[in-house]
Scaffold this motif. Structure first.
Motif, PDB file in Angstrom:
ATOM      1  N   MET A  56      -8.036  -4.033 -14.851  1.00 41.63           N
ATOM      2  CA  MET A  56      -8.257  -4.656 -13.547  1.00 41.63           C
ATOM      3  C   MET A  56      -8.783  -6.085 -13.688  1.00 41.63           C
ATOM      4  N   ARG A  86      -6.342 -11.854  -8.995  1.00 42.99           N
ATOM      5  CA  ARG A  86      -6.729 -11.327  -7.680  1.00 42.99           C
ATOM      6  C   ARG A  86      -5.516 -10.859  -6.888  1.00 42.99           C
ATOM      7  N   ARG A  89      -4.780  -7.351  -8.240  1.00 40.46           N
ATOM      8  CA  ARG A  89      -5.767  -6.335  -7.873  1.00 40.46           C
ATOM      9  C   ARG A  89      -5.588  -5.896  -6.427  1.00 40.46           C
ATOM     10  N   GLY A  90      -5.569  -4.615  -6.233  1.00 42.30           N
ATOM     11  CA  GLY A  90      -5.475  -4.118  -4.861  1.00 42.30           C
ATOM     12  C   GLY A  90      -4.072  -4.238  -4.302  1.00 42.30           C
ATOM     13  N   MET A  95      -7.168   0.977  -7.322  1.00 40.95           N
ATOM     14  CA  MET A  95      -8.129   1.738  -8.111  1.00 40.95           C
ATOM     15  C   MET A  95      -8.993   2.603  -7.213  1.00 40.95           C
ATOM     16  N   ILE A 114      -9.930  -0.846   5.304  1.00 38.13           N
ATOM     17  CA  ILE A 114      -8.533  -0.634   4.884  1.00 38.13           C
ATOM     18  C   ILE A 114      -7.698  -1.877   5.214  1.00 38.13           C
ATOM     19  N   GLU A 116      -8.549  -4.851   5.417  1.00 36.83           N
ATOM     20  CA  GLU A 116      -8.905  -5.988   4.568  1.00 36.83           C
ATOM     21  C   GLU A 116      -7.882  -6.204   3.453  1.00 36.83           C
ATOM     22  N   SER A 117      -7.554  -5.111   2.771  1.00 35.26           N
ATOM     23  CA  SER A 117      -6.574  -5.180   1.680  1.00 35.26           C
ATOM     24  C   SER A 117      -5.210  -5.598   2.192  1.00 35.26           C
ATOM     25  N   LEU A 120      -5.048  -9.146   3.163  1.00 34.80           N
ATOM     26  CA  LEU A 120      -5.170 -10.032   2.007  1.00 34.80           C
ATOM     27  C   LEU A 120      -3.850 -10.173   1.256  1.00 34.80           C
ATOM     28  N   HIS A 121      -3.147  -9.061   1.109  1.00 37.62           N
ATOM     29  CA  HIS A 121      -1.996  -9.082   0.222  1.00 37.62           C
ATOM     30  C   HIS A 121      -0.632  -9.116   0.912  1.00 37.62           C
ATOM     31  N   MET A 165     -10.748   6.057   0.295  1.00 36.01           N
ATOM     32  CA  MET A 165     -10.635   5.213  -0.898  1.00 36.01           C
ATOM     33  C   MET A 165      -9.192   5.202  -1.404  1.00 36.01           C
ATOM     34  N   ILE A 168      -7.142   3.027   0.738  1.00 34.91           N
ATOM     35  CA  ILE A 168      -7.355   1.610   0.418  1.00 34.91           C
ATOM     36  C   ILE A 168      -6.570   1.234  -0.840  1.00 34.91           C
TER      37      ILE A 168
ATOM     38  N   LYS B 208     -14.176  -6.001  -5.101  1.00 33.32           N
ATOM     39  CA  LYS B 208     -13.530  -6.788  -6.147  1.00 33.32           C
ATOM     40  C   LYS B 208     -12.179  -6.176  -6.517  1.00 33.32           C
ATOM     41  N   ALA B 209     -12.152  -4.840  -6.543  1.00 30.70           N
ATOM     42  CA  ALA B 209     -10.913  -4.154  -6.924  1.00 30.70           C
ATOM     43  C   ALA B 209      -9.809  -4.363  -5.887  1.00 30.70           C
ATOM     44  N   LYS B 210     -10.194  -4.763  -4.675  1.00 22.96           N
ATOM     45  CA  LYS B 210      -9.190  -5.058  -3.657  1.00 22.96           C
ATOM     46  C   LYS B 210      -8.540  -6.406  -3.911  1.00 22.96           C
ATOM     47  N   GLY B 211      -9.158  -7.192  -4.792  1.00 22.35           N
ATOM     48  CA  GLY B 211      -8.628  -8.515  -5.076  1.00 22.35           C
ATOM     49  C   GLY B 211      -9.200  -9.587  -4.175  1.00 22.35           C
ATOM     50  N   LEU B 212     -10.312  -9.287  -3.516  1.00 20.18           N
ATOM     51  CA  LEU B 212     -10.920 -10.290  -2.636  1.00 20.18           C
ATOM     52  C   LEU B 212     -11.487 -11.442  -3.449  1.00 20.18           C
ATOM     53  N   LYS B 216     -15.670 -14.102  -0.515  1.00 17.16           N
ATOM     54  CA  LYS B 216     -15.563 -13.042   0.486  1.00 17.16           C
ATOM     55  C   LYS B 216     -16.356 -11.805   0.075  1.00 17.16           C
ATOM     56  N   LYS B 220     -19.030 -11.523   2.843  1.00 17.20           N
ATOM     57  CA  LYS B 220     -18.729 -10.411   3.745  1.00 17.20           C
ATOM     58  C   LYS B 220     -19.414  -9.122   3.289  1.00 17.20           C
TER      59      LYS B 220
END
Lengths: 332, 305
Positions: A56, A86, A89-90, A95, A114, A116-117, A120-121, A165, A168, B208-212, B216, B220
């Motif tokens: 990761m 980044r 990740r996610g 994970m 939820i 948020e991810s 973001l991506h 989790m 997410i 962090k694992a979300k890639g933020l 943030k 946040k």
């Protein structure tokens, strides 16, 4: 393009602490094909989680990758800049963690965490993200998803939180899901549900899974490949059947013997591997398992054995293998 | 929540009454009085003055009279500042003190929280040590030293800022800085320690694992969890700072309320003592109520039922 989704080669990772360098990972190599489920087993401190976090790019301070490479989906990720990491990740790698009770932020709603991810991506807007989040909650088997979206983690049970989790982690349909002891903190019935759910979702979105656990039962049910880790090394690696029916490393054998058996007699004692885990600050010179190994030879205390192929995609790092070959008159 | 607040307000009223009564009794128990000075007035004048302010009556009657008037919102005239009503003095003084105090708290939060967060992020490295050093100094050095040093630098040596009064924005700079020094240091230390605790939590790892991106994760996910101790501290701090500082207002001749807390006691200005005490107590109670409400807004796990 390599045939592997994830390929870890000769990874060395150390924690540079005040009292000295702790070599947490020592020459770890792991390969994972697309769609495979790999189980990493080993006792506490054997480097299972550290391996996962290094994939990761989340190695905790003061840990550092000293040597080796991690290739994911054709890209060398151990050299990627943080920004590119980044994006992975996610998104491509999801994970889930050991303790669902503490892994969700207590001050934000489930929906918020939820979305948020997703926001973001993906290019989705807020409304689409919410819609997707509701779908995800449905997917992981949470009832009344609309209502759950507005709830806070403390209003949900442990099993529900682990489902959140998973939602997410799966938000962006990752190619790889890393599950770090996902059921350790849950009770047995919930454990089974969560594992079943993971396997079901694996089929649905076609991803690979790395399952980190110390529960051999889970591994036997879920995984196609197993890596047995001890003291920062992969001591045996192979298909699940090979590992369970033809273990070739003394540590693996010990692990398998120490599983409680339903049909054992009353007077039979549960077997345990004698001795204590290695002090990672002062690891022994030779094979780290040698001090606890019943079949240890002189050379074991002196030199670390290589990985010897013992079958189809089955490797073991044990001097005994070489000895056997030698006794048989084979060429080594 | 509404029930909780109602209960809290009722309890507060009792607290307020107890504070006021204790002050009233203690104030009268202290020997001396408002009209006794080195050059005492004549017997007749004294009698006339006491009569005018009702001080010749037994204490129980005085108590009854004062509280009867207080309930109607009348705090009476100041005994020493002739011709001025207590609530009028408090109102004008508070306006000034609240402006200076409010600005300094704002400054303290704007500086303290990021400094503390930054230190926590760089734990053990030089920025952390530097911030710790500054904040320790900030806590150890009293405001009159800070004020004097500031005056030395900006007024005496550089001749940039005026040393007294409060007419232009330039006049605000030094008093605000002097007042903000301690709370900035304190808030940065509070933020640092609670931030360190929060940064080690599992949900930060999840974030962090979300890639933020780091900012943030920090602002946040971490800050909202780490801010509670700061909120707790801010409540009473606001009450004290908004009502003015005796020391800093004296040094910079700020016409605020801070002065009166001490001078009214020295002067035995009975109505003024009561006024300032009740005002401060009320403010502290209100601020604590606000803190309770903010708590609930920041952390949904907090329940008042």
């Amino acid at each position: 393009m390599s045939e592997y989704l994830l390929s870890i080669k000769n990874l060395r990772l150390s924690f540079f602490t005040n009292v000295g360098e702790v070599k947490a990972l020592n020459d770890v190599s792991i390969n994972l094909k697309k769609g495979q489920v790999l189980g990493i087993v080993g006792e506490s401190g054997s480097g299972k989680s550290v391996t996962a976090y290094s994939v990761m790019g989340l190695t905790a301070h003061p840990g550092k990758i000293v040597a080796g490479s991690i290739e994911f989906d054709g890209k060398l990720i151990n050299e990627m800049p943080e920004k590119a990491m980044r994006d992975l990740r996610g998104n491509d790698i999801g994970m889930i963690f050991q303790d669902p009770m503490t892994s969700l932020n207590p001050v934000y709603t489930i929906g918020n965490q939820i979305c948020e991810s997703i926001l973001l991506h993906t290019g989705k807007n807020r409304k689409q993200a919410r819609q997707r989040a509701v779908e995800l909650l449905e997917l992981v088997g949470i009832n009344e998803p609309q209502k759950r979206m507005k709830q806070y983690p403390h209003e949900l049970s442990g099993g529900m939180r682990q489902r959140v989790m998973i939602a997410i982690a799966l938000a962006c349909e990752p190619k790889l899901l890393i599950a770090d002891e996902p059921t350790t903190a849950l009770d047995v019935t919930i454990q089974a549900q969560i594992l079943e759910l993971m396997m079901e979702l694996k089929e649905k979105i076609d991803m690979s899974i790395i399952m980190i656990t110390h529960d051999l039962g889970i591994v036997a049910n879920m995984c196609s490949k197993i890596a047995v880790m001890y003291a920062g090394k992969v001591v045996e690696y192979g298909n699940v059947d090979d590992i369970f029916y033809e273990p070739r490393h003394e540590y693996t054998k010990g692990l398998l013997k120490s599983i409680p058996n339903l049909y054992s007699q009353d007077h039979e004692k549960l077997l345990a591997i004698e001795g204590t885990p290695v002090d990672m600050l002062h690891p022994p010179k030779g094979c780290p398992f040698a001090p606890r190994c019943e079949a240890a030879m002189k050379i074991c205390l002196d030199q670390m054995p290589d990985h010897y192929p013992v079958g189809q995609e089955h490797y073991s790092a044990c001097w005994l293998i070489q000895k056997e070959e030698f006794d048989r008159g084979g060429i080594v | 929540m509404a029930r909780y607040l109602l209960k809290k307000i009722l309890v507060s009223l009792v607290t307020l009454w107890l504070v006021a009564s204790a002050t009233f009794l203690l104030m009268h128990m202290v020997p001396g009085g408002p009209f006794l000075a080195e050059k005492s007035p004549s017997e007749a004048t004294l009698k006339a003055l006491n009569e005018k302010y009702g001080l010749d009556q037994p204490l129980s009657i005085q108590y009854k009279n004062y509280f009867a008037k207080l309930l109607k919102g009348d705090m009476g005239p100041s005994i020493k500042q002739r011709g001025r009503e207590v609530d009028d003095i408090i109102k004008t003084g508070f306006k000034v003190s609240a402006r200076v105090g409010g600005l300094s708290i704002l400054l303290a939060v704007i500086l303290g929280v990021p400094l503390g967060s930054f230190a926590a992020l760089n734990r053990g490295k030089w920025p952390d040590s530097l911030i710790l050093l500054i904040s320790t100094t900030g806590i150890a050095v009293p405001s009159f030293v800070v004020s004097t040093v500031l005056m030395m630098i900006f007024s005496v040596k550089l001749d940039l800022l005026p040393t007294y009064g409060l007419t232009t924005w330039k006049h605000y700079i030094m008093p605000v800085m002097s007042l903000a020094f301690y709370p900035t240091a304190y808030i940065s230390r509070l933020t640092r320690s609670s931030m360190l605790e929060v940064l080690g939590q599992d949900y930060i790892r999840t974030a962090k694992a979300k890639g933020l991106p780091m900012y943030k994760v920090l602002f946040k996910h971490a800050l909202r969890n780490a801010i509670l101790p700061v909120v707790t501290y801010l409540g009473p701090l606001l009450a004290y700072t908004l009502t003015g500082s005796f020391v800093v207002e004296r040094i910079f001749t700020v016409p605020g309320l801070g002065n009166f807390f001490i001078s009214s006691i020295l002067n035995r200005d009975y109505t003024m003592i009561m006024g300032t005490t009740i005002f401060l107590a009320t403010l502290i109670i209100i601020m604590n109520l606000v803190v309770d409400i903010v708590y609930k807004l920041v952390d949904p796990r907090i329940s008042y039922n």
